[in-house]
Design an enzyme around this catalytic site. Structure first.
Site, PDB file in Angstrom:
ATOM      1  N   TYR A  49       0.352  -0.912   0.490  1.00  0.00           N
ATOM      2  CA  TYR A  49      -0.007   0.242  -0.012  1.00  0.00           C
ATOM      3  C   TYR A  49       0.966   1.507  -0.173  1.00  0.00           C
ATOM      4  CZ  TYR A  49      -3.975  -2.663   1.727  1.00  0.00           C
ATOM      5  OH  TYR A  49      -5.044  -3.638   1.949  1.00  0.00           O
ATOM      6  N   HIS A  71      -0.452 -11.380   2.067  1.00  0.00           N
ATOM      7  CA  HIS A  71      -1.399 -10.910   1.307  1.00  0.00           C
ATOM      8  C   HIS A  71      -2.180 -12.058   0.553  1.00  0.00           C
ATOM      9  CE1 HIS A  71      -2.411  -5.957   0.580  1.00  0.00           C
ATOM     10  NE2 HIS A  71      -4.102  -6.826   0.374  1.00  0.00           N
TER      11      HIS A  71
HETATM   12  N1  LIG Z   1      -6.333  -7.966   2.594  1.00  0.00           N
HETATM   13  C1  LIG Z   1      -7.040  -7.363   1.045  1.00  0.00           C
HETATM   14  O1  LIG Z   1      -6.217  -7.804  -0.121  1.00  0.00           O
HETATM   15  C2  LIG Z   1      -7.293  -6.134   0.720  1.00  0.00           C
HETATM   16  C3  LIG Z   1      -7.854  -5.667  -0.290  1.00  0.00           C
HETATM   17  C4  LIG Z   1      -9.123  -4.257   0.053  1.00  0.00           C
HETATM   18  C5  LIG Z   1      -9.048  -3.605   0.751  1.00  0.00           C
HETATM   19  N2  LIG Z   1      -8.230  -4.178   2.210  1.00  0.00           N
HETATM   20  C6  LIG Z   1      -8.130  -3.020   3.122  1.00  0.00           C
HETATM   21  O2  LIG Z   1      -9.624  -2.091   3.580  1.00  0.00           O
HETATM   22  C7  LIG Z   1      -9.947  -1.103   4.095  1.00  0.00           C
HETATM   23  C8  LIG Z   1     -11.198  -1.002   3.144  1.00  0.00           C
HETATM   24  O3  LIG Z   1     -11.446  -1.006   1.963  1.00  0.00           O
HETATM   25  P1  LIG Z   1     -11.671  -0.041   0.905  1.00  0.00           P
HETATM   26  O4  LIG Z   1     -11.100   1.765   1.435  1.00  0.00           O
HETATM   27  O5  LIG Z   1     -11.130  -0.507  -0.959  1.00  0.00           O
HETATM   28  O6  LIG Z   1     -13.647  -0.012   1.095  1.00  0.00           O
HETATM   29  P2  LIG Z   1     -14.576   0.315   2.048  1.00  0.00           P
HETATM   30  O7  LIG Z   1     -14.196   0.812   3.228  1.00  0.00           O
HETATM   31  O8  LIG Z   1     -15.980  -0.624   1.730  1.00  0.00           O
HETATM   32  O9  LIG Z   1     -14.917   2.289   1.125  1.00  0.00           O
HETATM   33  C9  LIG Z   1     -14.229   2.951   1.028  1.00  0.00           C
HETATM   34  C10 LIG Z   1     -15.159   4.274   0.392  1.00  0.00           C
HETATM   35  O10 LIG Z   1     -16.129   4.063   1.127  1.00  0.00           O
HETATM   36  C11 LIG Z   1     -16.228   5.758   1.299  1.00  0.00           C
HETATM   37  N3  LIG Z   1     -17.079   5.934   2.999  1.00  0.00           N
HETATM   38  C12 LIG Z   1     -16.379   5.652   4.514  1.00  0.00           C
HETATM   39  N4  LIG Z   1     -16.860   5.432   5.407  1.00  0.00           N
HETATM   40  C13 LIG Z   1     -18.500   6.407   4.254  1.00  0.00           C
HETATM   41  C14 LIG Z   1     -19.691   6.003   5.456  1.00  0.00           C
HETATM   42  N5  LIG Z   1     -20.132   6.935   6.037  1.00  0.00           N
HETATM   43  N6  LIG Z   1     -20.830   6.919   4.324  1.00  0.00           N
HETATM   44  C15 LIG Z   1     -19.958   7.043   2.606  1.00  0.00           C
HETATM   45  N7  LIG Z   1     -19.257   5.828   2.660  1.00  0.00           N
HETATM   46  C16 LIG Z   1     -18.541   6.272   3.069  1.00  0.00           C
HETATM   47  C17 LIG Z   1     -15.148   6.199   0.985  1.00  0.00           C
HETATM   48  O11 LIG Z   1     -15.002   7.599   0.677  1.00  0.00           O
HETATM   49  P3  LIG Z   1     -14.412   8.263   1.540  1.00  0.00           P
HETATM   50  O12 LIG Z   1     -12.651   8.746   1.987  1.00  0.00           O
HETATM   51  O13 LIG Z   1     -14.710  10.079   0.945  1.00  0.00           O
HETATM   52  O14 LIG Z   1     -15.284   9.159   3.737  1.00  0.00           O
HETATM   53  C18 LIG Z   1     -14.076   5.301   0.481  1.00  0.00           C
HETATM   54  O15 LIG Z   1     -14.496   5.239  -0.995  1.00  0.00           O
HETATM   55  C19 LIG Z   1      -8.433  -1.021   2.470  1.00  0.00           C
HETATM   56  O16 LIG Z   1      -7.997   0.406   2.909  1.00  0.00           O
HETATM   57  C20 LIG Z   1      -7.548  -2.126   3.816  1.00  0.00           C
HETATM   58  O17 LIG Z   1      -6.838  -1.733   4.534  1.00  0.00           O
HETATM   59  C21 LIG Z   1      -7.825  -5.062   1.616  1.00  0.00           C
END
Ligand SMILES: NC(=O)c1ccc[n+]([C@@H]2O[C@H](COP(=O)([O-])OP(=O)(O)OC[C@H]3O[C@@H](n4cnc5c(N)ncnc54)[C@H](OP(=O)(O)O)[C@@H]3O)[C@@H](O)[C@H]2O)c1
Length: 270
Positions: free
Chosen positions: A42, A100
């Site tokens: 990341y 990962h």
């Molecule tokens: N292990 C893996 O392979 C893997 C893969 C993908 C992700 N991850 C981990 O999972 C974490 C989370 O995934 P993600 O960030 O892709 O998806 P997510 O948490 O499902 O969604 C984040 C998105 O939702 C918006 N958001 C956040 N809170 C909100 C709310 N209360 N109301 C409306 N929209 C909201 C954010 O925008 P704003 O910033 O504008 O609020 C952002 O665009 C990553 O940061 C990473 O650490 C791991």
């Protein structure tokens, strides 16, 4: 069961780079988040390290997860990559070290990198170890190598539109906790009318209902946001108590809608 090992709400740090990323992490810490999820791939290990220093929190007050990239699974790269992560994070150990993505046997033998994961824990580089994006077959195989209870979590994509019932049921039987990545389906849940009706009943946001549902299912959640209000709204999920009717309605939203499915993916169970 590892339910108490990992703080149930963590902060995803994907994309939180530079000073803006640092500001988002510090806002989260100010609100009360004590679990930050990063990965070698990341570029945010540096942000997490800076956040820990700037916050003034003691090392034992923050739960830090990082992940060994699939390009670092070979025996020659595995341990040096973990040491490099600790150097970038500027800490002596991570709380949780994950693989990962699994990789194909012909690229690196499975047993090699699973044993290296156990070795990283034995050397004190990680308090706990786990995996990410593992199907059931590989979870079972890892258990035969490391022993029952060593792998504390499998971090996979889970949200109301991809509830992964097979992996969920396996995890319950095996006493393994799942960590739900992308728990807001990248923000898509915010527009869901079923979740919105339940949110109104509980006086919280639609996103908080998605997170409360996943936690009620027994999962850890790691939503991401750079916005102070949304960080607060998401944090409020821990105060929500959904009833059986709410749970049933949200279970009905599952449509096996996977958003992360790169070519290197294993064969998924759900
Ligand atoms: N292990 C893996 O392979 C893997 C893969 C993908 C992700 N991850 C981990 O999972 C974490 C989370 O995934 P993600 O960030 O892709 O998806 P997510 O948490 O499902 O969604 C984040 C998105 O939702 C918006 N958001 C956040 N809170 C909100 C709310 N209360 N109301 C409306 N929209 C909201 C954010 O925008 P704003 O910033 O504008 O609020 C952002 O665009 C990553 O940061 C990473 O650490 C791991």
């Amino acid at each position: 069961m590892s339910a108490s090992i990992i703080p149930p709400i963590g902060l995803g740090t994907y994309g939180r780079l530079g000073d803006e990323g640092l500001a988002a992490l510090l806002s989260a810490i100010e609100i009360g988040y004590r679990h930050l999820d990063t990965a070698q791939s990341y570029g945010t290990e540096i942000t997490v390290g800076r956040a820990l220093k700037t916050s003034g929190l003691g090392r034992d007050e923050l739960f830090v997860t990082t992940k060994v990239a699939d390009t670092n699974l070979a025996l020659s790269s595995f341990m040096p990559s973990v040491e490099k992560s600790l150097e970038i994070l500027d800490i002596d150990y991570v709380d949780l070290l994950l693989i990962h993505w699994p990789t194909r046997e012909e690229i690196v033998p499975f047993e090699d990198y699973i044993k290296a994961l156990g070795e990283a824990k034995a050397r004190g580089f990680a308090r706990y170890i786990g995996v990410s994006n593992f199907p059931i077959m590989l979870l079972e195989h890892a258990e035969t190598i490391l022993g029952k209870g060593e792998i504390v979590t499998n971090q996979i994509e889970i949200h109301p539109y991809l509830q992964s019932p097979r992996v969920r049921d396996y995890a319950r039987r095996a006493g393994l906790q799942l960590t739900a990545y992308m728990p807001l389906a990248k923000g898509a849940v915010a527009n869901d009318t079923v979740l919105a009706a339940i949110a109104e009943k509980h006086g919280v946001t639609t996103a908080a209902i998605s997170l409360a549902f996943l936690m009620e299912e027994g999962h850890v959640v790691i939503p991401s946001s750079a916005n102070m209000q949304r960080l607060k709204d998401n944090w409020a999920a821990s105060t929500v108590r959904l009833d059986a009717e709410d749970m049933e309605a949200i279970r009905g939203l599952d449509r096996a809608n996977r958003m992360i499915n790169p070519e290197k993916s294993p064969t998924w169970d759900d």
